[in-house]
Structure formats: structure tokens, C-alpha cells
Motif scaffolding. Sequence first.
Motif, PDB file in Angstrom:
ATOM      1  N   THR A  35       0.966  -1.219   0.180  1.00  0.00           N
ATOM      2  CA  THR A  35      -0.231   0.143  -0.229  1.00  0.00           C
ATOM      3  C   THR A  35       0.880   1.333   0.259  1.00  0.00           C
ATOM      4  O   THR A  35       0.858   2.147  -0.814  1.00  0.00           O
ATOM      5  CB  THR A  35      -0.978   0.320   1.087  1.00  0.00           C
ATOM      6  N   TRP A  36       1.862   1.435   0.489  1.00  0.00           N
ATOM      7  CA  TRP A  36       3.004   2.552   0.805  1.00  0.00           C
ATOM      8  C   TRP A  36       3.546   2.504  -0.665  1.00  0.00           C
ATOM      9  O   TRP A  36       3.337   3.502  -0.575  1.00  0.00           O
ATOM     10  CB  TRP A  36       3.650   2.370   1.747  1.00  0.00           C
ATOM     11  N   LEU A  37       3.708   1.422  -0.953  1.00  0.00           N
ATOM     12  CA  LEU A  37       5.067   1.724  -2.484  1.00  0.00           C
ATOM     13  C   LEU A  37       4.243   1.836  -3.460  1.00  0.00           C
ATOM     14  O   LEU A  37       4.230   3.023  -4.674  1.00  0.00           O
ATOM     15  CB  LEU A  37       5.400   0.350  -2.555  1.00  0.00           C
ATOM     16  N   LEU A  38       2.519   1.850  -3.301  1.00  0.00           N
ATOM     17  CA  LEU A  38       1.771   1.898  -5.364  1.00  0.00           C
ATOM     18  C   LEU A  38       0.917   3.341  -4.283  1.00  0.00           C
ATOM     19  O   LEU A  38       0.631   4.527  -5.176  1.00  0.00           O
ATOM     20  CB  LEU A  38      -0.008   0.778  -4.944  1.00  0.00           C
ATOM     21  N   LEU A  39       0.742   3.672  -3.341  1.00  0.00           N
ATOM     22  CA  LEU A  39       0.456   4.849  -2.917  1.00  0.00           C
ATOM     23  C   LEU A  39       2.146   6.180  -3.395  1.00  0.00           C
ATOM     24  O   LEU A  39       1.590   7.361  -3.882  1.00  0.00           O
ATOM     25  CB  LEU A  39       0.806   5.509  -1.413  1.00  0.00           C
ATOM     26  N   SER A  75      -9.070  11.470  -2.537  1.00  0.00           N
ATOM     27  CA  SER A  75      -9.871  10.168  -1.871  1.00  0.00           C
ATOM     28  C   SER A  75      -8.953   8.319  -1.917  1.00  0.00           C
ATOM     29  O   SER A  75      -9.092   7.452  -0.619  1.00  0.00           O
ATOM     30  CB  SER A  75     -10.516  10.073  -2.959  1.00  0.00           C
ATOM     31  N   GLY A  76      -8.314   8.549  -3.131  1.00  0.00           N
ATOM     32  CA  GLY A  76      -7.249   7.321  -3.596  1.00  0.00           C
ATOM     33  C   GLY A  76      -5.887   7.157  -1.891  1.00  0.00           C
ATOM     34  O   GLY A  76      -5.352   6.028  -0.958  1.00  0.00           O
ATOM     35  N   VAL A  77      -5.685   8.486  -1.375  1.00  0.00           N
ATOM     36  CA  VAL A  77      -4.393   8.889  -0.687  1.00  0.00           C
ATOM     37  C   VAL A  77      -5.267   7.942   1.078  1.00  0.00           C
ATOM     38  O   VAL A  77      -5.038   7.238   2.060  1.00  0.00           O
ATOM     39  CB  VAL A  77      -4.812   9.741  -0.995  1.00  0.00           C
ATOM     40  N   GLY A  78      -7.025   8.783   0.996  1.00  0.00           N
ATOM     41  CA  GLY A  78      -7.750   8.371   2.441  1.00  0.00           C
ATOM     42  C   GLY A  78      -8.199   6.717   2.192  1.00  0.00           C
ATOM     43  O   GLY A  78      -8.004   6.062   3.925  1.00  0.00           O
ATOM     44  N   GLU A  79      -8.389   6.382   0.860  1.00  0.00           N
ATOM     45  CA  GLU A  79      -8.148   4.882   0.933  1.00  0.00           C
ATOM     46  C   GLU A  79      -7.168   3.688   1.413  1.00  0.00           C
ATOM     47  O   GLU A  79      -7.528   2.999   2.334  1.00  0.00           O
ATOM     48  CB  GLU A  79      -9.137   4.474   0.140  1.00  0.00           C
ATOM     49  N   SER A  80      -5.897   4.177   1.020  1.00  0.00           N
ATOM     50  CA  SER A  80      -4.684   3.476   1.460  1.00  0.00           C
ATOM     51  C   SER A  80      -4.868   3.679   2.932  1.00  0.00           C
ATOM     52  O   SER A  80      -4.140   3.237   3.906  1.00  0.00           O
ATOM     53  CB  SER A  80      -3.857   4.371   0.496  1.00  0.00           C
ATOM     54  N   VAL A  81      -4.848   5.094   3.367  1.00  0.00           N
ATOM     55  CA  VAL A  81      -5.132   5.366   4.759  1.00  0.00           C
ATOM     56  C   VAL A  81      -5.660   4.585   6.079  1.00  0.00           C
ATOM     57  O   VAL A  81      -5.106   3.956   6.662  1.00  0.00           O
ATOM     58  CB  VAL A  81      -4.756   6.467   5.195  1.00  0.00           C
ATOM     59  N   THR A  82      -6.726   3.622   5.490  1.00  0.00           N
ATOM     60  CA  THR A  82      -7.393   3.144   6.467  1.00  0.00           C
ATOM     61  C   THR A  82      -6.857   1.727   6.618  1.00  0.00           C
ATOM     62  O   THR A  82      -7.181   1.009   7.375  1.00  0.00           O
ATOM     63  CB  THR A  82      -9.044   2.659   5.334  1.00  0.00           C
TER      64      THR A  82
END
Length: 365
Positions: A35-39, A75-82
Amino acid sequence: MLSALRRASAEAASPLPTGIVVTDSNLNPILQMITWLLLALTALMLCFRFLTKFFLRTNQRFGWEEVFITSAFLSGVGESVTFLVPAGTIFGKDSGDISGAELTAGLKVQYVGELLFILTLGLAKLSVCAGFTALSLDTEHRRLTSIFASVSIAWTVVAFVGTAFQCGASGPWEGGDLQCLDKHAFLYYVTISNIITDIALILLPVAVILPLNIDFRARVVVLSFFSVRILAIIATAFQMTYIPRLFEDNFTLRSFPYYLSAQFVQFASISAACAAYLWPFLRSLRSGLFAADKTGFPSPYALSKLNKGVRKDADVDMSAGNSSRNRDRSNYIKITTDNTVTTSTRSHESKPHEPIGTEAYMKGW
């Protein structure tokens, strides 16, 4: 016997492994790492897009296309944070190692992540539609793009509202006798319709770009960048195959491939909206200090003589170090980043109405 005791004492004295350990019952560290890598890669793709849009080109404004893609990224950053917050550590972990309070907190962040995931995909699709609207000047193409934008908005609204109210006014994490929709069938609808709209996003640039009066090679290159969205289709297909695991008993561990593929779907959707801007960016990195637009550095070179009556030994002087003083610069072409060829003098045989740089104009030399 003595050697066995020594070996046992050495193993007891050895330090235990510290830090994050990946086991068969805890795959969450892998999920967080990817998740960190894709973000980070998504942020890099967005930076490339903005760099091409506002620095390599001139007179570019922050329009609806940028508003949609920026909102999709947030929005994608928020989804990754979950998946990165402490409550999201239950995903990829055996349910036997999760307490009731941890499971409730994890279901809450999963609920928020599903809503942000749908918003991310919908806004990324609208960004592509806004780009096609600005690209095409044909009324029929604009109408086609508007129809697809309306379909994308409808898909986003239906998927978002269905996810938000899947159990009515209650949350899916609440206990008791809840009246919820068939989430199994609803997830299949969301993923299948997402694949269909992505296929349409690949076919839409074909209808817009093919009729343009550009070189065939340029068409193939541009369409290949728009075809990057096929990666999102592949990731969505993998995600759809793992939907049944969400309804198993040990779903927190068994659904690990579903959560992982969702991150790839989100990354591919945003990256596909930014991939078309990589071509101007890569062209700007060519040697010779040329940019992708007309703001490059002009470079005059003596290509060939234009007058027929010039001495043959004049070509030899071109390689000499002091030949620039004796050279007649009016007989050479100056190459710039513009699309026309300019010369320092004009032949007296050319007609006044013939524009400079045309074939009829050059026949007079």
C-alpha cells in the motif's frame, strides 16, 4: 549429551526476532508495505502529469480535468490510510487473533475505505472524460464523451449510495438482526460495471484520436498510453475472483488477495488517467535541450547550400574553424522548434502571396 545441552542453552540465549514478522496467520505487513509503495507511485504519476501540464507547456490552466484527478488522488490517499491505521491491521490477520473491539473498529474503517474506493474510481474516470472534451472539437465526439461521462457519474452514484446504505441507516458493523442488501451480488455488479466502463474508456480515445489529421505513428503512441487502463481491468478481474472470500468465517485472513488487488485497481485507475501525459514528459528529456512544445532552444545549423551557383569548395569551409567569418549566412536554413522553416532572405522570383516555408516558396531558390 553435553553437546545437546550446550546447543539448547545457546538457542535459549539467542535473541528472539524483533520488529514486524510475517507469518501464515499475519499477512498484514505485506499489505501495508505494498500500500505504501503503490501510494508513492501514484503520487509520482500525478507529479509527472502536473509537470507536463503546467511546466512543459504554456498557457495551461487548472481546469476540471485537474480538479477531478486531484480529488481522485486525495480519495485514494484516504482509502490507503484505512489499511495503514491501527484499526486496519486486522486485514490479512487470522480472526482468532482479533478481539471483538478490534474487529468492530476494523469493519468501520473498511466501510469508509469502500466509499473512498468508489469515489476514487469514479473521479478518475471523469478526469479522462474532461480531457477528451478539451481535446476534441467535433460536436459528435463531445456528445459521445458527455454520454460516457453521464454513465460514469451514474455508476459512481449507484455504487456509492448502495455501499453507504447497504444496511439502511445502520452500519454493517452493528450487531443484531440487520436488514442488509445482498452484498455478494452488489459487489459483483460494482466490479463488472467497472470493467465495462474501463473498456469503454479504452475505446473512447480510438473514436476521438483516429479521425485526427496526425501521423499514424503518433496515433499508435497516443493510443498505447491510453491503453494502459487495461492493467486496471486485469486487477479488477482478479479482485472479482476473490469476492466470495469476504463471506467466509475467517474472512480477515482469507480476503487478503481481495484487499491487495483493490490497491492495484486504485493505482492503475489513477495512473491510467495520468499515463497520456508521460509521452510529452519523456520527449522533453531528449538531448539537445528541446522541450515538448515550442519553448525549446532554437539552434541554427548549416544543412546545405540553396543557391546552385555556389562554389563547390564552399562545403569544405564548413568544417574549418574560421569558416564562420567567410560563410554567407543568407544561404542557410535556420532550424527552430517551430513547424515552419525560416530563411534570412527571400528569392526575388517568389510570388508575393506565397507564404514562407511552403513548397512553392522553396522552388524559387
